[in-house]
Scaffold this motif. Structure first.
Motif, PDB file in Angstrom:
ATOM      1  N   GLN A   1      -5.895 -34.933  -9.370  1.00  0.00           N
ATOM      2  CA  GLN A   1      -7.073 -34.083  -9.610  1.00  0.00           C
ATOM      3  C   GLN A   1      -8.242 -34.927 -10.110  1.00  0.00           C
ATOM      4  O   GLN A   1      -9.371 -34.751  -9.660  1.00  0.00           O
TER       5      GLN A   1
ATOM      6  N   LEU B   1       4.578 -35.499  -6.293  1.00  0.00           N
ATOM      7  CA  LEU B   1       3.821 -34.296  -6.644  1.00  0.00           C
ATOM      8  C   LEU B   1       4.548 -33.397  -7.638  1.00  0.00           C
ATOM      9  O   LEU B   1       3.944 -32.488  -8.211  1.00  0.00           O
ATOM     10  N   SER B   2       5.828 -33.650  -7.872  1.00  0.00           N
ATOM     11  CA  SER B   2       6.610 -32.777  -8.747  1.00  0.00           C
ATOM     12  C   SER B   2       6.265 -32.935 -10.228  1.00  0.00           C
ATOM     13  O   SER B   2       6.570 -32.067 -11.031  1.00  0.00           O
TER      14      SER B   2
ATOM     15  N   LEU C   1      -2.079 -36.820   1.398  1.00  0.00           N
ATOM     16  CA  LEU C   1      -1.940 -35.554   0.675  1.00  0.00           C
ATOM     17  C   LEU C   1      -2.090 -34.373   1.624  1.00  0.00           C
ATOM     18  O   LEU C   1      -1.313 -33.422   1.558  1.00  0.00           O
TER      19      LEU C   1
ATOM     20  N   PRO D   1       3.708 -33.045 -13.405  1.00  0.00           N
ATOM     21  CA  PRO D   1       2.371 -32.552 -13.757  1.00  0.00           C
ATOM     22  C   PRO D   1       1.378 -33.663 -14.114  1.00  0.00           C
ATOM     23  O   PRO D   1       0.188 -33.535 -13.823  1.00  0.00           O
TER      24      PRO D   1
ATOM     25  N   ARG E   1       1.280 -36.670 -12.769  1.00  0.00           N
ATOM     26  CA  ARG E   1       0.827 -37.258 -11.506  1.00  0.00           C
ATOM     27  C   ARG E   1      -0.114 -36.311 -10.758  1.00  0.00           C
ATOM     28  O   ARG E   1      -1.086 -36.765 -10.143  1.00  0.00           O
ATOM     29  N   ARG E   2       0.147 -35.018 -10.825  1.00  0.00           N
ATOM     30  CA  ARG E   2      -0.777 -34.058 -10.193  1.00  0.00           C
ATOM     31  C   ARG E   2      -2.139 -34.112 -10.870  1.00  0.00           C
ATOM     32  O   ARG E   2      -3.180 -34.043 -10.208  1.00  0.00           O
ATOM     33  N   LYS E   3      -2.173 -34.280 -12.189  1.00  0.00           N
ATOM     34  CA  LYS E   3      -3.436 -34.388 -12.918  1.00  0.00           C
ATOM     35  C   LYS E   3      -4.180 -35.662 -12.519  1.00  0.00           C
ATOM     36  O   LYS E   3      -5.406 -35.644 -12.366  1.00  0.00           O
TER      37      LYS E   3
END
Length: 104
Positions: A18, A8-9, A72, A11, A13-15
């Motif tokens: 999403q 999760l660190s 998650l 950006p 991978r976070r995108k």
């Protein structure tokens, strides 16, 4: 749990997470949404799969990724608890958050 937070660190991978909220997406289509090379995206996908945040379904040469919300959710609940938040799941499925200060 540290594997999840490492995943999760980043950006990118976070995108990816999403984008996968809308539903499963093919690896090529997902990679095309980013301005990095396909091998770089493959490495990001591998980190997310290894953390258990997404799963890959392979059919022939095509790979489709889908979000695994349970992993998650557990990571986010653990993270909230490190800040003293007591998180419970009401019947609606949405978490209720209560801080320790409110209990006083």
């Amino acid at each position: 749990m540290s594997t999840v937070f490492k995943a999760l660190s980043d950006p990118t991978r976070r995108k990816v997470l999403q984008l996968l909220q809308a539903g499963p997406i093919g690896a090529g289509e997902l990679a095309d949404m980013f301005e990095v090379s396909k091998p770089t995206m493959s490495a990001h996908f591998a980190v997310l799969v290894n953390a258990g945040l997404i799963e890959a379904e392979k059919q022939g040469r095509n790979v489709t990724y889908r979000l695994k919300l349970s992993v998650l959710e557990e990571a986010l609940l653990a993270f909230a608890q490190t800040f003293g938040l007591q998180v419970t799941r009401p019947e609606s499925g949405l978490p209720e958050v209560e801080s320790k200060q409110e209990k006083s």
